[in-house]
Design a protein around this motif. Structure first.
Motif, mmCIF file in Angstrom:
data_model
loop_
_atom_site.group_PDB
_atom_site.id
_atom_site.type_symbol
_atom_site.label_atom_id
_atom_site.label_comp_id
_atom_site.label_asym_id
_atom_site.label_seq_id
_atom_site.Cartn_x
_atom_site.Cartn_y
_atom_site.Cartn_z
ATOM 1 N N VAL A 165 0.866 -1.166 0.000
ATOM 2 C CA VAL A 165 0.000 0.000 0.000
ATOM 3 C C VAL A 165 0.904 1.218 0.000
ATOM 4 O O VAL A 165 1.539 1.532 0.995
ATOM 5 C CB VAL A 165 -0.931 0.017 1.239
ATOM 6 N N ARG A 166 0.980 1.875 -1.129
ATOM 7 C CA ARG A 166 1.885 3.009 -1.271
ATOM 8 C C ARG A 166 1.205 4.303 -0.842
ATOM 9 O O ARG A 166 0.083 4.577 -1.236
ATOM 10 C CB ARG A 166 2.379 3.119 -2.712
ATOM 11 N N THR A 167 1.950 5.077 -0.044
ATOM 12 C CA THR A 167 1.454 6.386 0.377
ATOM 13 C C THR A 167 2.243 7.470 -0.357
ATOM 14 O O THR A 167 3.397 7.262 -0.744
ATOM 15 C CB THR A 167 1.596 6.581 1.893
ATOM 16 N N PHE A 168 1.609 8.620 -0.527
ATOM 17 C CA PHE A 168 2.276 9.712 -1.230
ATOM 18 C C PHE A 168 3.385 10.304 -0.371
ATOM 19 O O PHE A 168 3.236 10.460 0.838
ATOM 20 C CB PHE A 168 1.274 10.795 -1.624
ATOM 21 N N ALA A 169 4.500 10.620 -1.029
ATOM 22 C CA ALA A 169 5.628 11.264 -0.357
ATOM 23 C C ALA A 169 5.238 12.695 0.006
ATOM 24 O O ALA A 169 4.570 13.385 -0.774
ATOM 25 C CB ALA A 169 6.849 11.265 -1.264
ATOM 26 N N GLU A 170 5.644 13.109 1.189
ATOM 27 C CA GLU A 170 5.379 14.470 1.647
ATOM 28 C C GLU A 170 6.148 15.450 0.741
ATOM 29 O O GLU A 170 7.346 15.298 0.521
ATOM 30 C CB GLU A 170 5.853 14.607 3.096
ATOM 31 N N PRO A 171 5.469 16.446 0.177
ATOM 32 C CA PRO A 171 6.150 17.374 -0.733
ATOM 33 C C PRO A 171 7.183 18.235 0.000
ATOM 34 O O PRO A 171 7.072 18.469 1.198
ATOM 35 C CB PRO A 171 5.017 18.237 -1.292
ATOM 36 N N PHE A 172 8.179 18.670 -0.746
ATOM 37 C CA PHE A 172 9.175 19.593 -0.203
ATOM 38 C C PHE A 172 9.699 20.475 -1.326
ATOM 39 O O PHE A 172 9.600 20.131 -2.506
ATOM 40 C CB PHE A 172 10.336 18.854 0.478
ATOM 41 N N ILE A 232 13.317 15.661 7.131
ATOM 42 C CA ILE A 232 13.650 14.370 7.758
ATOM 43 C C ILE A 232 12.540 13.926 8.705
ATOM 44 O O ILE A 232 12.266 12.739 8.816
ATOM 45 C CB ILE A 232 15.028 14.369 8.461
ATOM 46 N N ARG A 233 11.890 14.874 9.345
ATOM 47 C CA ARG A 233 10.755 14.522 10.208
ATOM 48 C C ARG A 233 9.576 14.033 9.360
ATOM 49 O O ARG A 233 8.998 12.992 9.617
ATOM 50 C CB ARG A 233 10.342 15.722 11.054
ATOM 51 N N ASP A 234 9.239 14.805 8.323
ATOM 52 C CA ASP A 234 8.104 14.460 7.473
ATOM 53 C C ASP A 234 8.296 13.117 6.762
ATOM 54 O O ASP A 234 7.327 12.415 6.495
ATOM 55 C CB ASP A 234 7.866 15.552 6.423
ATOM 56 N N PRO A 271 22.814 6.569 6.027
ATOM 57 C CA PRO A 271 21.934 7.054 4.968
ATOM 58 C C PRO A 271 20.563 6.366 5.003
ATOM 59 O O PRO A 271 20.449 5.214 5.399
ATOM 60 C CB PRO A 271 22.676 6.669 3.689
ATOM 61 N N THR A 272 19.566 7.102 4.602
ATOM 62 C CA THR A 272 18.235 6.560 4.334
ATOM 63 C C THR A 272 17.886 6.973 2.922
ATOM 64 O O THR A 272 18.101 8.124 2.537
ATOM 65 C CB THR A 272 17.188 7.091 5.321
ATOM 66 N N THR A 273 17.361 6.030 2.160
ATOM 67 C CA THR A 273 17.015 6.290 0.772
ATOM 68 C C THR A 273 15.597 5.813 0.514
ATOM 69 O O THR A 273 15.220 4.715 0.927
ATOM 70 C CB THR A 273 17.991 5.557 -0.176
ATOM 71 N N ALA A 274 14.828 6.654 -0.154
ATOM 72 C CA ALA A 274 13.466 6.277 -0.540
ATOM 73 C C ALA A 274 13.386 6.235 -2.055
ATOM 74 O O ALA A 274 13.924 7.108 -2.743
ATOM 75 C CB ALA A 274 12.463 7.288 0.005
ATOM 76 N N LEU A 275 12.730 5.200 -2.560
ATOM 77 C CA LEU A 275 12.407 5.133 -3.978
ATOM 78 C C LEU A 275 10.952 5.554 -4.129
ATOM 79 O O LEU A 275 10.066 5.011 -3.467
ATOM 80 C CB LEU A 275 12.631 3.729 -4.527
ATOM 81 N N ILE A 276 10.736 6.539 -4.982
ATOM 82 C CA ILE A 276 9.421 7.128 -5.200
ATOM 83 C C ILE A 276 8.971 6.741 -6.609
ATOM 84 O O ILE A 276 9.732 6.914 -7.570
ATOM 85 C CB ILE A 276 9.479 8.667 -5.061
ATOM 86 N N ASP A 277 7.760 6.205 -6.721
ATOM 87 C CA ASP A 277 7.264 5.794 -8.032
ATOM 88 C C ASP A 277 6.820 7.000 -8.861
ATOM 89 O O ASP A 277 6.861 8.142 -8.398
ATOM 90 C CB ASP A 277 6.164 4.734 -7.908
ATOM 91 N N LYS A 278 6.400 6.752 -10.096
ATOM 92 C CA LYS A 278 6.037 7.830 -11.015
ATOM 93 C C LYS A 278 4.828 8.640 -10.550
ATOM 94 O O LYS A 278 4.616 9.755 -11.005
ATOM 95 C CB LYS A 278 5.745 7.266 -12.407
ATOM 96 N N GLN A 279 4.042 8.077 -9.647
ATOM 97 C CA GLN A 279 2.880 8.791 -9.120
ATOM 98 C C GLN A 279 3.208 9.582 -7.858
ATOM 99 O O GLN A 279 2.333 10.183 -7.251
ATOM 100 C CB GLN A 279 1.739 7.806 -8.822
ATOM 101 N N ARG A 321 4.597 8.245 -4.998
ATOM 102 C CA ARG A 321 4.343 7.440 -3.803
ATOM 103 C C ARG A 321 5.598 6.659 -3.403
ATOM 104 O O ARG A 321 6.396 6.259 -4.244
ATOM 105 C CB ARG A 321 3.204 6.459 -4.065
ATOM 106 N N PHE A 322 5.730 6.433 -2.087
ATOM 107 C CA PHE A 322 6.830 5.608 -1.586
ATOM 108 C C PHE A 322 6.680 4.193 -2.117
ATOM 109 O O PHE A 322 5.645 3.557 -1.930
ATOM 110 C CB PHE A 322 6.815 5.551 -0.049
#
Length: 172
Positions: free
Chosen positions: A31-38, A127-129, A136-144, A146-147
């Motif tokens: 279940v992918r959630t949207f990444a917090e914008p920045f 980093i909080r959001d 290191p922490t790395t997130a892969l974000i899909d084309k929509q 989402r995490f």
């Protein structure tokens, strides 16, 4: 068997925690959630927003020059960038806790030219959001936007497993 003082136990706990953080752990989500914008300033002075990368797979990496595992994975991130040239793929390296002068000096003397955006001031809420607890922490974000996966710890980003993960997201 030696004497176990609170100091010995604390050192043992610290060593154990370091081994835990050093081992790259990846988690994917069904279940992918949207990444917090920045929006952050890049090393070149431009404002860069997550929204600038619609329909693009993103590798968003939180790093610092004083973090040896962070520095160790930068060349493999550059190699992945080169491998994925011409694809809807980008890397954003979000520096945590260092001023622009320090980051510029580090990049200038770093052995590998980095051809992806280096963003500053990620410690100011991002980093909080994004729930970053270690580097290191790395997130892969899909084309929509989402995490798709999160990796805590260093990783060879140009390994066949990493390329396969990015390719899967590109093909969605």
């Amino acid at each position: 068997m030696g004497i176990r003082t609170p100091a010995h136990l604390a050192v043992a706990a610290l060593i154990g925690a370091l081994f835990y953080l050093a081992a790259a752990t990846a988690s994917t989500t069904n279940v992918r959630t949207f990444a917090e914008p920045f929006t952050l300033e890049s090393l070149s002075g431009e404002q860069v927003s997550l929204a600038d990368y619609d329909d693009t797979v993103l590798l968003v990496n939180f790093w610092a020059s004083w973090c040896p595992p962070c520095v160790a994975e930068l060349p493999s991130m550059q190699a992945l960038k080169e491998t994925m040239a011409g694809e809807a793929f980008e890397i954003l390296a979000l520096n945590v806790g260092e001023d622009s002068r320090s980051v510029r000096g580090f990049i200038k003397h770093f052995g590998t030219p980095l051809e992806f955006p280096i963003l500053l001031h990620a410690d100011q809420g991002v980093i909080r959001d994004w729930n970053v607890k270690a580097m290191p922490t790395t997130a892969l974000i899909d084309k929509q936007g989402r995490f798709a996966a999160t990796v805590v710890g260093p990783r060879d980003w140009n390994s066949s497993d990493s390329r396969r993960l990015v390719r899967t997201l590109l093909d969605e």
